[in-house]
Design an enzyme around this catalytic site. Structure first.
Site, PDB file in Angstrom:
ATOM      1  N   GLU A 130      44.492  42.209  54.220  1.00 42.45           N
ATOM      2  CA  GLU A 130      43.880  41.497  55.348  1.00 42.45           C
ATOM      3  C   GLU A 130      44.768  40.363  55.861  1.00 42.45           C
ATOM      4  OE1 GLU A 130      43.100  41.304  52.257  1.00 42.45           O
ATOM      5  OE2 GLU A 130      42.571  39.270  51.664  1.00 42.45           O
ATOM      6  N   CYS A 172      41.898  41.678  45.591  1.00 42.86           N
ATOM      7  CA  CYS A 172      42.268  40.611  44.651  1.00 42.86           C
ATOM      8  C   CYS A 172      41.054  40.138  43.844  1.00 42.86           C
ATOM      9  CB  CYS A 172      42.977  39.489  45.385  1.00 42.86           C
ATOM     10  SG  CYS A 172      44.036  38.562  44.279  1.00 42.86           S
ATOM     11  N   HIS A 175      46.652  41.496  49.297  1.00 41.97           N
ATOM     12  CA  HIS A 175      45.791  41.102  50.425  1.00 41.97           C
ATOM     13  C   HIS A 175      46.183  41.810  51.716  1.00 41.97           C
ATOM     14  CE1 HIS A 175      43.648  37.681  48.531  1.00 41.97           C
ATOM     15  NE2 HIS A 175      44.746  37.593  47.795  1.00 41.97           N
ATOM     16  N   ARG A 221      43.590  38.856  34.768  1.00 39.99           N
ATOM     17  CA  ARG A 221      43.649  37.884  35.871  1.00 39.99           C
ATOM     18  C   ARG A 221      44.927  37.052  35.816  1.00 39.99           C
ATOM     19  NH1 ARG A 221      38.656  34.285  35.569  1.00 39.99           N
ATOM     20  NH2 ARG A 221      39.484  33.564  37.546  1.00 39.99           N
TER      21      ARG A 221
HETATM   22  N1  GLN Z   1      43.250  34.383  40.688  1.00 36.11           N
HETATM   23  C1  GLN Z   1      42.023  34.740  41.332  1.00 36.11           C
HETATM   24  C2  GLN Z   1      40.977  35.165  40.306  1.00 36.11           C
HETATM   25  O1  GLN Z   1      41.278  35.339  39.185  1.00 36.11           O
HETATM   26  C3  GLN Z   1      42.236  35.840  42.352  1.00 36.11           C
HETATM   27  C4  GLN Z   1      43.164  35.369  43.436  1.00 36.11           C
HETATM   28  C5  GLN Z   1      42.939  35.980  44.787  1.00 36.11           C
HETATM   29  O2  GLN Z   1      41.900  36.551  45.090  1.00 36.11           O
HETATM   30  N2  GLN Z   1      43.922  35.803  45.644  1.00 36.11           N
HETATM   31  O3  GLN Z   1      39.855  35.312  40.638  1.00 36.11           O
END
Ligand code: GLN
Length: 198
Positions: A178, A79, A176, A106
């Protein structure tokens, strides 16, 4: 001997990666300073907030050491971690380490659907190297990988967009792994450890 895995621990859900590595019996340690990278056979860059993480990377003089690490050893970004590895980051524009030839947008799923858990069917390139079967993908304010370079292999897609990719020794997930009990994605990454430190 295989070197331990470093987990970048400046911000975000690094502890969840630690729990996954514990469950897999893989030695790891949290990385907060550049010299600590020397001990790591591979690095995980966790989810969190990539703008904050980037600021902290600058503050700790970790940007160049991380880029140099990535030229030698495998990095897995989840992410926000995937955002940090990218060559192009938009919405808003942001710098990246440029270690993976991916263009990410993003927060691309919009505010209404900030977080969700979906079922994803991995591509044969994933299933051939792990146990086959669906993946539970936890998305939290996730980016979308809008395009990938020709050296990038897509390992899983959601709605047609890549959500798990690899390029050489590096891997990135917009979800994710994890935060689930399924260790296959981490295992696929960790298989690189033995190879890169052999
Ligand atoms: N929205 C976050 C970003 O732009 C990422 C979100 C996440 O790691 N769960 O950095």
């Amino acid at each position: 001997m295989v070197a331990p895995v470093g987990v970048l621990a400046l911000q975000g859900d690094f502890e969840a990666h630690g729990r996954m590595l514990d469950a897999l019996g893989v030695p790891f340690f949290f990385v907060r300073k550049a010299p600590e990278l020397d001990r790591a056979g591979a690095l995980i860059v966790p989810g969190g907030e990539s703008t904050t993480m980037w600021k902290l990377l600058r503050q700790e003089n970790l940007v160049e050491p991380l880029a140099a690490f990535g030229r030698r050893r495998p990095i897995f970004g989840t992410c926000a971690g995937a955002i940090l590895l990218a060559t192009s980051v938009t919405h808003p524009d942001q710098e990246g380490l440029g270690l993976m030839d991916i263009a990410v947008e993003r927060n691309a799923y919009g505010r209404q659907v900030d977080s969700r858990v979906v079922t994803v069917w991995p591509e044969p390139e994933f299933e051939d190297r792990t146990e086959p079967g669906e993946l539970e993908a936890v998305f939290i304010r996730a980016p979308i990988i809008r395009s990938v370079g020709h050296e990038v292999t897509v390992l899983a897609r959601y709605n047609g967009d890549p959500v798990l990719v690899e390029q050489g020794q590096h891997m990135a997930a917009t979800f994710h792994p994890e935060l689930t009990d399924d260790p296959r994605v981490h295992r696929l990454f960790l298989a690189r450890l033995a190879v890169s430190t052999a």
